[in-house]
Scaffold this motif. Structure first.
Motif, PDB file in Angstrom:
ATOM      1  N   UNK A 135       0.836  -1.194   0.000  1.00 60.51           N
ATOM      2  CA  UNK A 135       0.000   0.000   0.000  1.00 60.51           C
ATOM      3  C   UNK A 135       0.876   1.250   0.000  1.00 60.51           C
ATOM      4  N   UNK A 136       1.861   1.279   0.883  1.00 58.03           N
ATOM      5  CA  UNK A 136       2.740   2.444   0.964  1.00 58.03           C
ATOM      6  C   UNK A 136       3.477   2.674  -0.352  1.00 58.03           C
ATOM      7  N   UNK A 137       3.911   1.583  -0.977  1.00 55.14           N
ATOM      8  CA  UNK A 137       4.591   1.688  -2.270  1.00 55.14           C
ATOM      9  C   UNK A 137       3.625   2.206  -3.340  1.00 55.14           C
ATOM     10  N   UNK A 138       2.379   1.777  -3.268  1.00 52.91           N
ATOM     11  CA  UNK A 138       1.373   2.271  -4.225  1.00 52.91           C
ATOM     12  C   UNK A 138       1.184   3.776  -4.089  1.00 52.91           C
ATOM     13  N   UNK A 139       1.162   4.264  -2.863  1.00 53.76           N
ATOM     14  CA  UNK A 139       1.000   5.706  -2.649  1.00 53.76           C
ATOM     15  C   UNK A 139       2.174   6.459  -3.257  1.00 53.76           C
ATOM     16  N   UNK A 153      -0.888  -2.817  -7.098  1.00 55.07           N
ATOM     17  CA  UNK A 153      -0.411  -2.960  -5.726  1.00 55.07           C
ATOM     18  C   UNK A 153      -1.541  -2.795  -4.718  1.00 55.07           C
ATOM     19  N   UNK A 154      -2.410  -1.836  -4.961  1.00 56.21           N
ATOM     20  CA  UNK A 154      -3.538  -1.598  -4.052  1.00 56.21           C
ATOM     21  C   UNK A 154      -4.473  -2.795  -4.008  1.00 56.21           C
ATOM     22  N   UNK A 155      -4.772  -3.358  -5.157  1.00 60.04           N
ATOM     23  CA  UNK A 155      -5.661  -4.522  -5.219  1.00 60.04           C
ATOM     24  C   UNK A 155      -5.043  -5.706  -4.480  1.00 60.04           C
ATOM     25  N   UNK A 156      -3.757  -5.935  -4.719  1.00 57.46           N
ATOM     26  CA  UNK A 156      -3.074  -7.040  -4.042  1.00 57.46           C
ATOM     27  C   UNK A 156      -3.016  -6.801  -2.544  1.00 57.46           C
ATOM     28  N   UNK A 157      -2.731  -5.565  -2.152  1.00 57.32           N
ATOM     29  CA  UNK A 157      -2.661  -5.225  -0.731  1.00 57.32           C
ATOM     30  C   UNK A 157      -3.988  -5.485  -0.042  1.00 57.32           C
ATOM     31  N   UNK A 158      -5.078  -5.099  -0.685  1.00 54.71           N
ATOM     32  CA  UNK A 158      -6.399  -5.305  -0.083  1.00 54.71           C
ATOM     33  C   UNK A 158      -6.668  -6.795   0.112  1.00 54.71           C
TER      34      UNK A 158
END
Length: 244
Positions: A135-139, A153-158
């Motif tokens: 998530x942090x990397x996505x931001x 990345x966000x989808x995988x993180x969720x």
């Protein structure tokens, strides 16, 4: 062999830093994370606390809007999480206290089977911690115009965070909230509503906070289980005030 004092200090510093960061005491949090990170350098390769510290120290870069260096640091942290997943295969698994004498006897008779089940659960738990690094990397990626990569990345993180910590975890709600914003920006109202519904559900039935869970679940002895739980619970997610 007893635990080194640095291990206990890492736990204390990392918990205090997370509490400070949540309270918007950024300078204090960054200072504490840096101290914890210095201690983590002496932990063995693969120790999950090294990955947690890399993630946490990278938040200082996000706070300073140094997105290039933050992306590099967080990518390194993801590689360290991969090493930590391998570490779980050889970790010592402490016996779990049971209220049932039947379960105690059953576990004693099937030690290796129970240990393997717990190791698999531990790997899921670390994946849930690594989800916050994603998530942090996505931001950071969104600020660098790497939108497609960030969305993946966000989808995988969720998915990873929800699998490990459940749909009502507070960080699941935070990730879903950002995904809702991404869908809104793309004009995808149906997709936005899916994420909004997940946020509403998580907020209405919020699970135990990770800091509270850490304080309740931490083993009294410094063992591999405590090391893993410390890394998983004390990994930080960048707060929306630092990227919105």
């Amino acid at each position: 062999m007893g635990a080194a004092p640095a291990e206990w200090e890492w736990d204390a510093l990392s918990a205090a830093a997370l509490e400070a960061y949540r309270a918007a005491r950024r300078e204090e949090a960054v200072h504490l994370w840096r101290r914890a990170g210095a201690l983590a350098q002496d932990f063995p390769a693969g120790d999950p606390r090294r990955a947690a510290s890399e993630n946490n120290r990278a938040i200082a870069l996000l706070i300073d809007h140094d997105h290039d260096d933050a992306a590099r640091a967080l990518s390194s942290a993801l590689a360290s999480w991969d090493g930590a997943l391998e570490w779980t295969r050889g970790m010592s698994v402490a016996a779990v206290a049971r209220s049932s004498l039947f379960h105690q006897r059953l576990e004693q008779r099937h030690v290796e089977t129970y240990a393997d089940v717990r190791r698999a659960r531990h790997r899921d738990f670390l994946s849930g911690a690594a989800a916050l690094t994603r998530f942090n990397l996505a931001i950071a990626g969104l600020f660098l115009d790497r939108d497609d990569t960030a969305d993946r990345l966000l989808e995988t993180a969720l998915a990873e965070r929800e699998r490990a910590f459940g749909p009502n975890n507070g960080e699941v709600a935070e990730i879903a909230r950002v995904l809702s914003g991404r869908a809104d920006a793309a004009g995808d109202d149906a997709r936005m509503e899916v994420y909004d519904a997940r946020v509403r559900s998580a907020v209405a039935n919020r699970a135990e906070d990770v800091l509270d869970a850490w304080r309740r679940e931490q083993p009294l002895e410094m063992n591999d289980t405590r090391r893993l739980l410390a890394a998983a619970y004390l990994t930080a997610i960048v707060h929306e005030r630092d990227f919105l």
